[in-house]
Motif scaffolding. Structure first.
Motif, PDB file in Angstrom:
ATOM      1  N   UNK A 115      -5.073  34.860  42.456  1.00 11.46           N
ATOM      2  CA  UNK A 115      -3.687  34.751  42.913  1.00 11.46           C
ATOM      3  C   UNK A 115      -3.441  35.828  43.956  1.00 11.46           C
ATOM      4  N   UNK A 116      -3.136  35.419  45.188  1.00 11.50           N
ATOM      5  CA  UNK A 116      -3.142  36.344  46.320  1.00 11.50           C
ATOM      6  C   UNK A 116      -1.784  36.538  46.983  1.00 11.50           C
ATOM      7  N   UNK A 117      -0.851  35.603  46.799  1.00  9.81           N
ATOM      8  CA  UNK A 117       0.414  35.727  47.511  1.00  9.81           C
ATOM      9  C   UNK A 117       1.558  35.017  46.811  1.00  9.81           C
ATOM     10  N   UNK A 118       2.775  35.444  47.125  1.00  6.48           N
ATOM     11  CA  UNK A 118       3.986  34.847  46.549  1.00  6.48           C
ATOM     12  C   UNK A 118       5.121  35.046  47.539  1.00  6.48           C
ATOM     13  N   UNK A 119       6.003  34.081  47.621  1.00  6.24           N
ATOM     14  CA  UNK A 119       7.167  34.183  48.508  1.00  6.24           C
ATOM     15  C   UNK A 119       8.312  33.358  47.932  1.00  6.24           C
ATOM     16  N   UNK A 120       9.539  33.829  48.163  1.00 11.11           N
ATOM     17  CA  UNK A 120      10.739  33.102  47.753  1.00 11.11           C
ATOM     18  C   UNK A 120      11.272  32.283  48.924  1.00 11.11           C
ATOM     19  N   UNK A 121      11.719  31.077  48.625  1.00 13.26           N
ATOM     20  CA  UNK A 121      12.363  30.246  49.630  1.00 13.26           C
ATOM     21  C   UNK A 121      13.636  30.940  50.118  1.00 13.26           C
ATOM     22  N   UNK A 129      13.249  27.370  44.680  1.00 13.73           N
ATOM     23  CA  UNK A 129      11.856  27.225  45.081  1.00 13.73           C
ATOM     24  C   UNK A 129      11.191  28.587  45.317  1.00 13.73           C
ATOM     25  N   UNK A 130       9.969  28.720  44.832  1.00 17.48           N
ATOM     26  CA  UNK A 130       9.119  29.851  45.202  1.00 17.48           C
ATOM     27  C   UNK A 130       7.710  29.321  45.439  1.00 17.48           C
ATOM     28  N   UNK A 131       6.943  30.077  46.197  1.00 17.63           N
ATOM     29  CA  UNK A 131       5.655  29.612  46.693  1.00 17.63           C
ATOM     30  C   UNK A 131       4.568  30.588  46.260  1.00 17.63           C
TER      31      UNK A 131
END
Length: 705
Positions: A115-121, A129-131
């Motif tokens: 797991x390398x990245x995360x971002x919020x819409x 939504x989150x990515x």
């Protein structure tokens, strides 16, 4: 000549017998009492900033990212490489688990996978939504995914289907030809679009020239709409989702919240690490360029340019893997307004780039953190944080910055009128298997603040109190050439410094940065402070040789002439908070040159001393090897394992091939050209005797079991 002979006598006497001394519990002690030390002490602060620990009630396993909740102050999310995402409330010191992807998906487990990245819409408050960006093992091999998930409770949990599986909508799917250079960072820009970073696909020298190939996503930063469709990037002849290209492995990028500029750290190969400002359609040169220099790689049919130079680049004498950061726009450190802060995963050095009137950028060192910096984080107020393998920290200003004296004689760690002699408050020690240092002999000393003690953890590492100083002298022949000080500063950081002795041997001067100097026909490398941190890793307990398996030997103390076991002496004079356990007293390394010991014990001891400070869980290398002496050979991750990077021109070579040293990178890289040699730092003369030992050991191995 007298001062050189005094040090030589100290070296010789450690191998000889001595008189009888005091005893404790039936064991002879080399010293009658603990010396008082009020002079050789570390700083109150060692840089322009300091690190303030946060969330100290919790431990994290390989945290790679921290990002704030879009609207709730004091709430952060911490992303672990293994797949766990924690929701962290700093206002109440509470932690809950948002998700564990490893429970649902077959996450890849290599050094640069998971797991390398995360971002919020941008519209998270209304759509939830989150990515997430991660690598997963699929039927066709390892694949990078960017997928959209959904939270119905403002980021406290993720929605599941009726079978309990996370609701997942794949937006991007990219097969990976090799295990390394996966990039994986994702973030939304001020334009409301999703930016996705992917490395060049791995191996060494980008063998497919993918970073320059506009028909593949590898080696690129992509720009997508929130639904995963390509944004309007409009680069002629390119896949529509490509925003910029010519990147090797972009590791963390961010937008300046004031100007909207996109800043990125791009991990180099063997020479340079880069910081770039990324623009639409920009070609950043890899594999044709590394840093500011043309590589020996052919560019083939790649675009002819123009190639965009990085804003800044630094060599591998200062770090090995850049970690991109942020332009500072907070209020707590007004002197750094507009500076771009970044670091290095290997050295842990924290730097700032300041724009000059002519548009160029000047780099300065803010702090030698001594930690594996995986990411920066920016809160909603613009204050910055560090995510490291040894904890989470807020970056704060320091009231007073203290500088080390220019002359060794002024440090308090040596006799002021005879700096070739240690100060009275120092405790000498030696190790069983020394680190190879281009053939130099070494003497070692320990300085502890009065009233403090050393604790010993379960692995046998000695944990030194803040304020401690380690002193090491290097001699070539009978001549002192360098003295290194390694300081455990009051703010908890560690920092290393080198002093170069003058030709007369009368005093030594602090070295600014790194230098290479001819010493009697041999080139000697004086490391920079950042280089010290590359070896003195947090995973190895910073102090390296100060571990029970290295100290568990007899030593003749120069002050008394008494020969005694070092662990018994340190415990007997009250330096250790508790005596070593029976198991720790039973375990010791072997000297690699001691033919009376088994070749396996000698070889594993050599690898432990010279390699395991990086090659262990939580170490500074992306390799998953574990070369600690206590790790079973079958569990070291070397046997039958292909190299992630170079095979040194030997197709089919593995990290360790039992019975075949000539096809084992573990041996081959010890004698390789400087660019590929291991250990990679401060070693200009290969250790041919040590390499032969490793070759003989590998050739005798029938298997790894």
């Amino acid at each position: 000549m007298q001062r050189c002979l005094l040090l030589l006598i100290c070296l010789i006497v450690t191998a000889c017998g001595g008189g009888s001394g005091n005893s404790s519990g039936g064991e002879t002690l080399g010293l009658a009492e603990r010396p008082s030390n009020t002079e050789c002490l570390a700083f109150e602060g060692s840089g322009e900033v300091q690190l303030t620990p946060i969330a100290t009630s919790f431990s994290f396993n390989s945290p790679l990212l921290m990002l704030p909740h879009p609207s709730q102050s004091g709430i952060f999310y911490v992303v672990e490489q293994g797949g766990v995402i924690y929701r962290l409330d700093l206002t109440t010191d509470n932690r809950t688990q948002l998700a564990d992807l490893s429970e649902t998906y077959s996450l890849s487990t290599c050094g640069e996978c998971g797991l390398l990245g995360m971002a919020f819409d941008p519209a998270f408050s209304t759509n939830g939504f989150l990515y997430l960006s991660f690598t997963e093992d699929t039927n066709t091999g390892m694949t990078s995914f960017v997928a959209r998930f959904e939270s119905a409770d403002n980021g406290q949990s993720l929605r599941q289907d009726t079978n309990g599986a996370l609701l997942r909508n794949n937006l991007l799917e990219q097969p990976q030809p090799f295990s390394n250079h996966n990039g994986g960072h994702i973030t939304f820009g001020p334009d409301g679009l999703l930016y996705v970073g992917l490395g060049d696909g791995g191996s060494a020298n980008d063998p497919g020239n993918r970073a320059q190939n506009l028909s593949t996503r590898l080696g690129k930063i992509l720009r997508l709409n929130p639904d995963g469709s390509p944004a309007s990037n409009g680069i002629s002849g390119a896949l529509p989702e490509i925003y910029a290209y010519g990147l090797r492995n972009p590791w963390r990028y961010s937008f300046d919240r004031l100007t909207g500029d996109l800043w990125a750290g791009d991990v180099g190969q063997n020479r340079f690490e880069e910081i770039s400002r990324i623009t639409l359609g920009g070609n950043y040169g890899w594999r044709c360029y590394e840093g500011f220099e043309r590589t020996s790689n052919s560019c083939g049919d790649s675009p002819s340019g123009p190639f965009i130079d990085p804003i800044a680049a630094y060599g591998h004498n200062e770090g090995v893997s850049v970690t991109g950061g942020y332009v500072y726009r907070g209020n707590n450190m007004p002197a750094m307004q507009g500076d771009y802060l970044f670091s290095d995963f290997g050295s842990g050095t924290l730097w700032a780039l300041t724009e000059q009137p002519d548009g160029s950028f000047k780099r300065r060192t803010l702090l030698e953190t001594g930690r594996n910096v995986a990411s920066f984080a920016e809160d909603t107020a613009g204050e910055l944080y560090l995510v490291t393998f040894s904890g989470l920290f807020r970056i704060d200003p320091v009231a007073v910055e203290t500088e080390l004296p220019q002359q060794l004689s002024d440090t308090g760690c040596v006799q002021a009128n005879a700096p070739w002699q240690p100060a009275d408050g120092l405790i000498p020690y030696t190790v069983i298997e020394p680190f190879w240092s281009d053939g130099a002999d070494k003497t070692r000393y320990l300085a502890l603040p009065n009233g403090t003690n050393i604790t010993v953890d379960d692995s046998g590492d000695l944990n030194l109190p803040r304020g401690s100083v380690l002193v090491k002298n290097f001699l070539l022949g009978q001549n002192l050439i360098e003295t290194r000080l390694f300081l455990h500063n009051a703010d908890g950081s560690w920092s290393g410094y080198s002093y170069q002795w003058d030709d007369a041997g009368s005093d030594a001067e602090l070295v600014d940065g790194s230098q290479e100097v001819d010493v009697g026909g041999q080139t000697w490398h004086y490391p920079s402070a950042g280089e010290c941190s590359l070896c003195h890793t947090a995973a190895a307990g910073f102090s390296l040789g100060l571990e029970t398996s290295q100290l568990n030997r007899d030593f003749t103390y120069p002050q008394t002439g008494i020969t005694a076991n070092q662990l018994a002496t340190l415990a007997g004079i009250g330096v250790l908070s508790e005596p070593p356990t029976p198991a720790q007293r039973d375990q010791r390394l072997s000297r690699s040159t001691d033919d009376s010991e088994s070749i396996t014990s000698r070889a594993r001891s050599y690898l432990h001393s010279n390699c395991s400070h990086c090659h262990r869980p939580g170490g500074t290398t992306q390799s998953s090897m574990d070369l600690r002496f206590t790790t079973a050979l079958a569990d070291t991750g070397t046997c039958g394992t292909p190299p992630a990077n170079t095979d040194l021109g030997r197709p089919g070579a593995q990290l360790l091939t039992p019975g075949d040293a000539d096809n084992s990178l573990l041996y081959l890289r010890m004698t390789a050209e400087q660019e590929f040699r291991m250990p990679p730092i401060s070693i200009l003369q290969p250790d041919t005797e040590g390499a032969q030992l490793i070759a003989d050991w590998i050739n005798e191995l029938a298997s790894c079991n």
